[in-house]
Design a protein around this motif. Sequence first.
Motif, short mmCIF file in Angstrom:
data_model
loop_
_atom_site.label_atom_id
_atom_site.label_comp_id
_atom_site.label_asym_id
_atom_site.label_seq_id
_atom_site.Cartn_x
_atom_site.Cartn_y
_atom_site.Cartn_z
N ASN A 126 -2.72 2.88 -8.74
CA ASN A 126 -3.86 2.28 -8.05
C ASN A 126 -3.50 0.89 -7.52
N ARG A 127 -3.88 0.60 -6.27
CA ARG A 127 -3.54 -0.68 -5.65
C ARG A 127 -4.12 -1.86 -6.44
N CYS A 129 2.43 1.70 -3.44
CA CYS A 129 1.46 2.24 -4.39
C CYS A 129 1.25 3.74 -4.19
N ARG A 130 1.18 4.15 -2.93
CA ARG A 130 0.99 5.58 -2.66
C ARG A 130 2.17 6.39 -3.17
N LYS A 131 3.38 5.90 -2.96
CA LYS A 131 4.57 6.63 -3.41
C LYS A 131 4.67 6.65 -4.93
N GLY A 179 2.01 6.40 -6.95
CA GLY A 179 0.82 7.00 -7.54
C GLY A 179 0.08 6.03 -8.46
N SER A 189 0.83 -1.21 0.00
CA SER A 189 0.00 0.00 0.00
C SER A 189 0.86 1.26 0.00
N GLN A 190 1.93 1.23 0.79
CA GLN A 190 2.82 2.38 0.84
C GLN A 190 3.56 2.56 -0.49
#
Length: 280
Positions: free
Chosen positions: A41-42, A35-37, A39, A32-33
């Motif tokens: 989509n999970r 994916c956030r970094k 940008g 999840s982290q």
Amino acid sequence: MTRSDLTHDPADRMANFAANLRLLCDRQGSISQICRKLGINRQQFNKYLSGRHMPSSGNTRLIANFFGLGPDILFSEHERFRALVDGNFFDVLDHLRRAPQVARFLDTVAVSTKIDMGEYVGCYDRYQYSSIYARKILRSAFCIFQSGDFLNHYYVERFPSYDDPSRTEYIFKYHGFTFPVEDRVFTIDFETVQRNEFTFGIFSTVQRSAKRFMFGIVSGVAATMFRQPFSTRAVLHYRRPGLLSRAELQATTTLDMNDASIPREAREYLGESPDMIKPV
């Protein structure tokens, strides 16, 4: 990384990418982290991990940049990719590249576009007299590969036990940068198991028939009295393109000075006595 390492079959490319991405994510932490970094989509990222979908060229570059390697490396055969990342290599190099002093240094030695980097990449046997086992020649597995505008390398040393030669006593893993300059090859690397030694090398290339050798001198400096500074002759014997295989890693060991498996050119260059320069 050379094109001979890369399959053109779409299914194989997708499978290699998925397996290599899973390995990198396992070592990085929370998906999840990541994916956030990135940008990304999970749900889409999960398709990459499962091998159900190939990322676009843009997302491939994002992922490659995040882990600090060239996009082509992500599609290499999984066992060779695993050998490359063994020892948390990318994490170490990423931290090294972020250091301001290293960034300034790399700005001055980035590989010129006039240099054919493919001339140097591939797998080598590396031979030198051991600084640990007296009168033994160390055969290590050495690999040069391209990442972006730079040549990187990594190599592995294994030392058998004196009491039981079938058992490995020590394993050392080195990772670093390779700089071809004016028909010479300079190397600088650091050991990533004990994290206490830097080594430096300078080699000249020699072409003889179908075999290629690089002859040079290697020096090492460790931050411990148990591993004294040393300088010795060293030989790189080119074997094939690509990344190191498990078989090549397992073949690393120390050898008798007259072992028949050591190329004649290497034995002649190293000489009949351990020409090792060490502190008195």
